[in-house]
Scaffold this motif. Structure first.
Motif, PDB file in Angstrom:
ATOM      1  N   GLN A   1       1.706 -16.786  -9.365  1.00  0.00           N
ATOM      2  CA  GLN A   1       2.503 -15.778  -8.657  1.00  0.00           C
ATOM      3  C   GLN A   1       1.716 -14.478  -8.512  1.00  0.00           C
ATOM      4  O   GLN A   1       1.771 -13.811  -7.471  1.00  0.00           O
ATOM      5  N   ARG A   2       0.943 -14.142  -9.536  1.00  0.00           N
ATOM      6  CA  ARG A   2       0.204 -12.880  -9.513  1.00  0.00           C
ATOM      7  C   ARG A   2      -0.840 -12.856  -8.412  1.00  0.00           C
ATOM      8  O   ARG A   2      -1.152 -11.790  -7.837  1.00  0.00           O
ATOM      9  N   THR A   3      -1.421 -14.011  -8.087  1.00  0.00           N
ATOM     10  CA  THR A   3      -2.440 -14.052  -7.038  1.00  0.00           C
ATOM     11  C   THR A   3      -1.856 -13.805  -5.654  1.00  0.00           C
ATOM     12  O   THR A   3      -2.604 -13.546  -4.708  1.00  0.00           O
ATOM     13  N   ARG A   4      -0.519 -13.865  -5.522  1.00  0.00           N
ATOM     14  CA  ARG A   4       0.115 -13.659  -4.218  1.00  0.00           C
ATOM     15  C   ARG A   4       0.265 -12.190  -3.872  1.00  0.00           C
ATOM     16  O   ARG A   4       0.582 -11.858  -2.725  1.00  0.00           O
ATOM     17  N   LEU A   5       0.078 -11.291  -4.834  1.00  0.00           N
ATOM     18  CA  LEU A   5       0.431  -9.885  -4.609  1.00  0.00           C
ATOM     19  C   LEU A   5      -0.684  -8.959  -5.081  1.00  0.00           C
ATOM     20  O   LEU A   5      -1.229  -9.119  -6.176  1.00  0.00           O
ATOM     21  N   ASP A   6      -0.997  -7.977  -4.252  1.00  0.00           N
ATOM     22  CA  ASP A   6      -1.891  -6.893  -4.635  1.00  0.00           C
ATOM     23  C   ASP A   6      -1.253  -5.567  -4.255  1.00  0.00           C
ATOM     24  O   ASP A   6      -0.540  -5.463  -3.239  1.00  0.00           O
ATOM     25  N   LEU A   7      -1.515  -4.540  -5.046  1.00  0.00           N
ATOM     26  CA  LEU A   7      -1.072  -3.176  -4.770  1.00  0.00           C
ATOM     27  C   LEU A   7      -2.314  -2.302  -4.638  1.00  0.00           C
ATOM     28  O   LEU A   7      -3.200  -2.337  -5.502  1.00  0.00           O
ATOM     29  N   ILE A   8      -2.377  -1.524  -3.565  1.00  0.00           N
ATOM     30  CA  ILE A   8      -3.534  -0.658  -3.347  1.00  0.00           C
ATOM     31  C   ILE A   8      -3.068   0.736  -2.959  1.00  0.00           C
ATOM     32  O   ILE A   8      -2.004   0.916  -2.368  1.00  0.00           O
ATOM     33  N   GLN A   9      -3.888   1.732  -3.305  1.00  0.00           N
ATOM     34  CA  GLN A   9      -3.618   3.098  -2.883  1.00  0.00           C
ATOM     35  C   GLN A   9      -4.363   3.352  -1.578  1.00  0.00           C
ATOM     36  O   GLN A   9      -5.533   2.976  -1.418  1.00  0.00           O
ATOM     37  N   GLY A  10      -3.679   3.973  -0.618  1.00  0.00           N
ATOM     38  CA  GLY A  10      -4.313   4.254   0.658  1.00  0.00           C
ATOM     39  C   GLY A  10      -3.395   5.034   1.571  1.00  0.00           C
ATOM     40  O   GLY A  10      -2.197   5.167   1.315  1.00  0.00           O
ATOM     41  N   SER A  11      -3.965   5.557   2.629  1.00  0.00           N
ATOM     42  CA  SER A  11      -3.216   6.356   3.596  1.00  0.00           C
ATOM     43  C   SER A  11      -3.183   5.657   4.946  1.00  0.00           C
ATOM     44  O   SER A  11      -4.192   5.079   5.379  1.00  0.00           O
TER      45      SER A  11
ATOM     46  N   MET B   1       0.835  -1.196   0.000  1.00  0.00           N
ATOM     47  CA  MET B   1       0.000   0.000   0.000  1.00  0.00           C
ATOM     48  C   MET B   1       0.867   1.242   0.000  1.00  0.00           C
ATOM     49  O   MET B   1       1.895   1.305   0.687  1.00  0.00           O
ATOM     50  N   ASP B   2       0.474   2.243  -0.786  1.00  0.00           N
ATOM     51  CA  ASP B   2       1.183   3.526  -0.798  1.00  0.00           C
ATOM     52  C   ASP B   2       0.176   4.621  -1.090  1.00  0.00           C
ATOM     53  O   ASP B   2      -0.845   4.386  -1.760  1.00  0.00           O
ATOM     54  N   VAL B   3       0.462   5.819  -0.616  1.00  0.00           N
ATOM     55  CA  VAL B   3      -0.430   6.945  -0.847  1.00  0.00           C
ATOM     56  C   VAL B   3      -0.280   7.490  -2.257  1.00  0.00           C
ATOM     57  O   VAL B   3      -1.162   8.180  -2.774  1.00  0.00           O
ATOM     58  N   SER B   4       0.834   7.171  -2.932  1.00  0.00           N
ATOM     59  CA  SER B   4       1.145   7.731  -4.246  1.00  0.00           C
ATOM     60  C   SER B   4       0.754   6.765  -5.362  1.00  0.00           C
ATOM     61  O   SER B   4       1.252   5.639  -5.431  1.00  0.00           O
ATOM     62  N   HIS B   5      -0.123   7.229  -6.262  1.00  0.00           N
ATOM     63  CA  HIS B   5      -0.463   6.424  -7.435  1.00  0.00           C
ATOM     64  C   HIS B   5       0.766   6.216  -8.318  1.00  0.00           C
ATOM     65  O   HIS B   5       0.950   5.145  -8.914  1.00  0.00           O
TER      66      HIS B   5
END
Length: 492
Positions: A362-372, A339-343
């Motif tokens: 492998q792709r199912t193991r990782l997600d990226l999300i925007q948040g604070s 998670m990161d605040v920066s897109h």
């Protein structure tokens, strides 16, 4: 913008062999934003001059949203100095037009690139933060520097001079490869407005092109910061790697920068070897030797997580995904959330990790999300471990209570790893004045006592135990460069 390189080396027309450009004809090359033209105003056995004329399309710059010309209000997009001033556009054109010469190769005359030549360079025009800066950047490299000032308006002399100058450089004996490399690095530093994205590849490029001379340059900090646009994520690790190269250069027979980084060279004396080993060595034997402090932090956190054998891991403030890449190498981790605040940072992380090319499993193991980290987020619940690597110091102190509530109060991972710089160690940085922070974006930097007090209080308020760990070489009286708090939930 126009750059010329002249020599009186005999025969002077050897300049054409070095540049891989025939003096008898004009050559044009497509470059970012326009065209570069290479021609020779003079080419005799006594004197030869090669010219690089960069012709940028102002409308094309806007359409391509290149650099400052594609940003800001509507008029600024079209009214700017990009087509006329030596900048990152010229640096990129140098690399494309004279890349073979910059790499020091010459097929027809293999020994010529090693030859020191009398060379004169003219750049019209350069932008600089002040009239003294061209000298401060080029004179330490052995150049004689002259500048021609440009008045703001010749009809109104009381207005004074502009920030644009015609730059003249002369050197009595230097390889052409070195001159091109110096120009490639320092022209964008003078201008300080890049038309391309700044990422890790630009930091590597700076180390590659400047590794032989930048560690000893008295303005290496200014050069590094301006070249990397003051982006703290790249400036500090790059400066640390440059400092490592300087430590290794106490003897003229010291290994080159690339040899130090790859670990292929033998130390020149036992004292240097012991110092380097101490700086780079960590207690965990799994860490790779001769890495930057930035990478040491990531590897140490990854190793701590590895020892826990967690199934679900959070990287809070994941940035461009360096820690995520290390975590993906741990097969026991079933799921990782970054998670990161920066897109923009998340987009760079996706690119760095090649998400679009990952195998489905492998792709199912990782997600990226925007948040604070300052707001409650149900997506952060249910994890075995969470890492906040060099995150808290980028928040205003009055925001730390909100972070504490989100991470330790609501998300409540079984283990939390928090790293931050150790302010006690700052006195050992030669270029860091008293009271200054290591990064422009830091809101605070804590001493060991301050960090320990905060970590202990957080642990007591939320039912955690805490262990404090130094990161990097321990120095008597000041500790290690960075510090880490390892939190473990008492009921875990």
């Amino acid at each position: 913008m126009l750059l010329t390189i002249s020599t009186t080396y005999q025969p002077a027309t050897d300049l054409g062999y070095l540049l891989h450009k025939n003096p008898a004809r004009l050559q044009s090359i497509e470059v970012a934003g326009g065209q570069a033209h290479v021609f020779y105003p003079e080419a005799t056995a006594e004197r030869c001059t090669a010219a690089l004329l960069l012709d940028l399309d102002p409308i094309g710059l806007v359409r391509g949203r290149g650099g400052a010309s594609g940003e800001g209000f509507a008029l600024e997009q079209y009214v700017n100095d990009r087509p006329y001033v030596a900048s990152s556009f010229l640096s990129a054109a140098l690399s494309k037009a004279f890349g073979t010469a910059m790499n020091g190769t010459c097929k027809d005359k293999p020994g010529l690139p090693a030859q020191a030549l009398p060379l004169a360079v003219k750049v019209a025009v350069v932008s600089a933060p002040g009239p003294d800066w061209p000298s401060r950047l080029f004179e330490p490299l052995g150049y004689e520097v002259d500048i021609e000032t440009t008045p703001l308006d010749p009809t109104v002399p009381e207005w004074g001079d502009s920030r644009y100058y015609t730059l003249h450089l002369r050197h009595t004996g230097l390889r052409l490869q070195d001159v091109l490399t110096h120009l490639y690095v320092l022209l964008p530093v003078l201008d300080n407005d890049k038309h391309y994205y700044i990422g890790e590849h630009e930091a590597e490029k700076l180390l590659h092109r400047g590794g032989d001379w930048l560690p000893q340059h008295p303005e290496r900090g200014f050069i590094t910061r301006r070249y990397l646009r003051y982006l703290a994520a790249y400036v500090n690790p790059t400066l640390e790697r440059l400092m490592e190269g300087e430590v290794s250069s106490v003897d003229s027979a010291s290994p080159r920068m690339d040899e130090v980084e790859s670990g292929s060279a033998e130390p020149v004396q036992q004292q240097v070897a012991e110092s380097n080993d101490a700086m780079r060595g960590l207690a965990e034997s799994t860490l790779q030797p001769k890495t930057s402090l930035h990478d040491q932090r990531l590897q140490q956190v990854a190793h701590e997580i590895y020892q826990l054998s967690p199934k679900r891991v959070l990287d809070l403030g994941c940035g461009e995904g360096k820690l995520l890449r290390l975590l993906l190498r741990q097969p026991k981790i079933e799921y990782i959330l970054g998670m990161d605040v920066s897109h923009q940072a998340l987009a760079r992380a996706a690119q760095r990790l090649h998400l679009d090319e990952m195998p489905p499993r492998q792709r199912t193991r990782l997600d990226l999300i925007q948040g604070s980290l300052l707001y409650r987020d149900e997506r952060l619940a249910g994890f075995d471990a969470a890492a906040l690597v060099e995150v808290i110091e980028h928040l205003d102190p009055n925001r730390l209570a909100a972070l504490e509530a989100v991470v330790f109060g609501q998300a409540r991972p079984a283990h939390v790893f928090v790293t931050t710089p150790n302010a006690d160690y700052n006195q050992l940085f030669e270029k860091l004045n008293a009271g200054e922070f290591r990064h422009d974006d830091h809101r605070f930097e804590w001493s060991r006592a301050e960090f320990a007090a905060w970590a202990t209080a957080v642990a007591e308020r939320h039912g955690y135990q805490v262990r404090l760990v130094g990161m990097g070489e321990e120095v008597a009286g000041v500790g290690a460069p960075s510090q880490m708090a390892v939190f473990m939930k008492k009921d875990a």
